[in-house]
Design an enzyme around this catalytic site. Sequence first.
Site, PDB file in Angstrom:
ATOM      1  N   PRO A  10       0.793  -1.229   0.000  1.00  0.00           N
ATOM      2  CA  PRO A  10       0.000   0.000   0.000  1.00  0.00           C
ATOM      3  C   PRO A  10       0.829   1.284   0.000  1.00  0.00           C
ATOM      4  CG  PRO A  10      -0.103  -1.108   2.130  1.00  0.00           C
ATOM      5  CD  PRO A  10       0.549  -2.056   1.186  1.00  0.00           C
ATOM      6  N   ASN A  11       0.301   2.249  -0.718  1.00  0.00           N
ATOM      7  CA  ASN A  11       0.843   3.614  -0.809  1.00  0.00           C
ATOM      8  C   ASN A  11       2.103   3.733  -1.656  1.00  0.00           C
ATOM      9  OD1 ASN A  11      -1.178   4.781   0.968  1.00  0.00           O
ATOM     10  ND2 ASN A  11      -0.128   3.712   2.629  1.00  0.00           N
ATOM     11  N   ARG A  18       5.348  10.985  -2.476  1.00  0.00           N
ATOM     12  CA  ARG A  18       5.086  10.609  -1.077  1.00  0.00           C
ATOM     13  C   ARG A  18       6.351  10.768  -0.210  1.00  0.00           C
ATOM     14  NH1 ARG A  18       4.718   4.438   1.189  1.00  0.00           N
ATOM     15  NH2 ARG A  18       4.088   5.013   3.296  1.00  0.00           N
ATOM     16  N   TYR A  23      11.362   8.317   1.149  1.00  0.00           N
ATOM     17  CA  TYR A  23      11.239   7.356   0.049  1.00  0.00           C
ATOM     18  C   TYR A  23      11.885   7.797  -1.260  1.00  0.00           C
ATOM     19  CZ  TYR A  23       7.931   5.582   3.459  1.00  0.00           C
ATOM     20  OH  TYR A  23       7.371   5.117   4.622  1.00  0.00           O
ATOM     21  N   ASN A  75       8.073  -5.574  -1.233  1.00  0.00           N
ATOM     22  CA  ASN A  75       8.043  -4.492  -0.246  1.00  0.00           C
ATOM     23  C   ASN A  75       6.608  -4.465   0.282  1.00  0.00           C
ATOM     24  OD1 ASN A  75       7.971  -2.211   1.286  1.00  0.00           O
ATOM     25  ND2 ASN A  75       8.999  -0.896  -0.222  1.00  0.00           N
ATOM     26  N   ALA A  78       3.354  -0.838   4.680  1.00  0.00           N
ATOM     27  CA  ALA A  78       2.871  -0.822   6.067  1.00  0.00           C
ATOM     28  C   ALA A  78       2.459  -2.215   6.550  1.00  0.00           C
ATOM     29  CB  ALA A  78       1.709   0.149   6.197  1.00  0.00           C
ATOM     30  N   GLU A  99      12.882  -9.335   1.119  1.00  0.00           N
ATOM     31  CA  GLU A  99      12.073  -8.211   1.622  1.00  0.00           C
ATOM     32  C   GLU A  99      12.869  -6.918   1.393  1.00  0.00           C
ATOM     33  OE1 GLU A  99      11.265  -8.762   5.794  1.00  0.00           O
ATOM     34  OE2 GLU A  99      10.736  -6.653   6.087  1.00  0.00           O
ATOM     35  N   HIS A 101      12.877  -2.589   1.664  1.00  0.00           N
ATOM     36  CA  HIS A 101      12.300  -1.317   2.116  1.00  0.00           C
ATOM     37  C   HIS A 101      13.154  -0.185   1.591  1.00  0.00           C
ATOM     38  CE1 HIS A 101       9.610  -3.463   4.719  1.00  0.00           C
ATOM     39  NE2 HIS A 101      10.641  -4.188   5.116  1.00  0.00           N
ATOM     40  N   ARG A 108      13.649   4.550  12.153  1.00  0.00           N
ATOM     41  CA  ARG A 108      12.415   5.336  12.181  1.00  0.00           C
ATOM     42  C   ARG A 108      11.626   5.057  13.466  1.00  0.00           C
ATOM     43  NH1 ARG A 108       9.519   4.935   6.562  1.00  0.00           N
ATOM     44  NH2 ARG A 108       8.373   6.663   7.538  1.00  0.00           N
TER      45      ARG A 108
HETATM   46  C1  DQA Z   1       8.409   0.968   3.666  1.00  0.00           C
HETATM   47  C2  DQA Z   1       8.533   1.204   5.170  1.00  0.00           C
HETATM   48  C3  DQA Z   1       7.198   0.992   5.870  1.00  0.00           C
HETATM   49  O1  DQA Z   1       7.327   1.219   7.265  1.00  0.00           O
HETATM   50  C4  DQA Z   1       6.160   1.963   5.329  1.00  0.00           C
HETATM   51  O2  DQA Z   1       4.910   1.739   5.917  1.00  0.00           O
HETATM   52  C5  DQA Z   1       6.075   1.941   3.843  1.00  0.00           C
HETATM   53  C6  DQA Z   1       7.289   1.792   3.062  1.00  0.00           C
HETATM   54  C7  DQA Z   1       9.705   1.336   2.909  1.00  0.00           C
HETATM   55  O3  DQA Z   1       9.813   0.969   1.748  1.00  0.00           O
HETATM   56  O4  DQA Z   1      10.575   1.998   3.476  1.00  0.00           O
HETATM   57  O5  DQA Z   1       5.004   2.161   3.276  1.00  0.00           O
HETATM   58  O6  DQA Z   1       8.151  -0.413   3.438  1.00  0.00           O
END
Ligand code: DQA
Length: 151
Positions: A10-11, A18, A23, A75, A78, A99, A101, A108
């Site tokens: 998501p997002n 964003r 990011y 990835n 959240a 995985e 990120h 964080r």
């Molecule tokens: C994320 C880190 C997560 O905590 C966050 O909710 C994201 C992106 C990252 O790519 O740094 O949406 O996975």
Amino acid sequence: MALIFVINGPNLNLLGSREPNHYGNNTLEDIELRLKSMAQDLGHQLEHIQHNHEGTLIDLIHEAGKHEVDFIIINPAAYTHTSVALRDALAAVAIPFIEVHLSNIYRREPFRRHSCFSDLALGVISGLGATGYELALTAAHHYLTQPKQET
Ligand code: DQA
């Protein structure tokens, strides 16, 4: 030639605009184009998927299991910190995965330091921005083409 799924949660469709301090400025399309061209050079087929809904991501992982996907780069965004269901889907299909990120989740807020996925993953890349996906693809290529050895 291997079939590799890149799954973004998501997002991540909002990348580019964003929270660029966390990011970066690359859009998801920028990342996808670079990965596609890398995969082509390495001789692999790459499918890129982004979805905002947990259930749809779970269904996609089930599909990956049915379609003999060789490797997943994910990835979970959240859902990293909350989704036992997505973790269970990856465990069920037993496809090796990395995985990724973009941000360093350990630098964080405390709630981001826990991942439901890391202990199942072949490896975790966190904090290297969009380059993290390219490193994951390189690692996937090594995993898929080198003789297996204990680490
Ligand atoms: C994320 C880190 C997560 O905590 C966050 O909710 C994201 C992106 C990252 O790519 O740094 O949406 O996975």
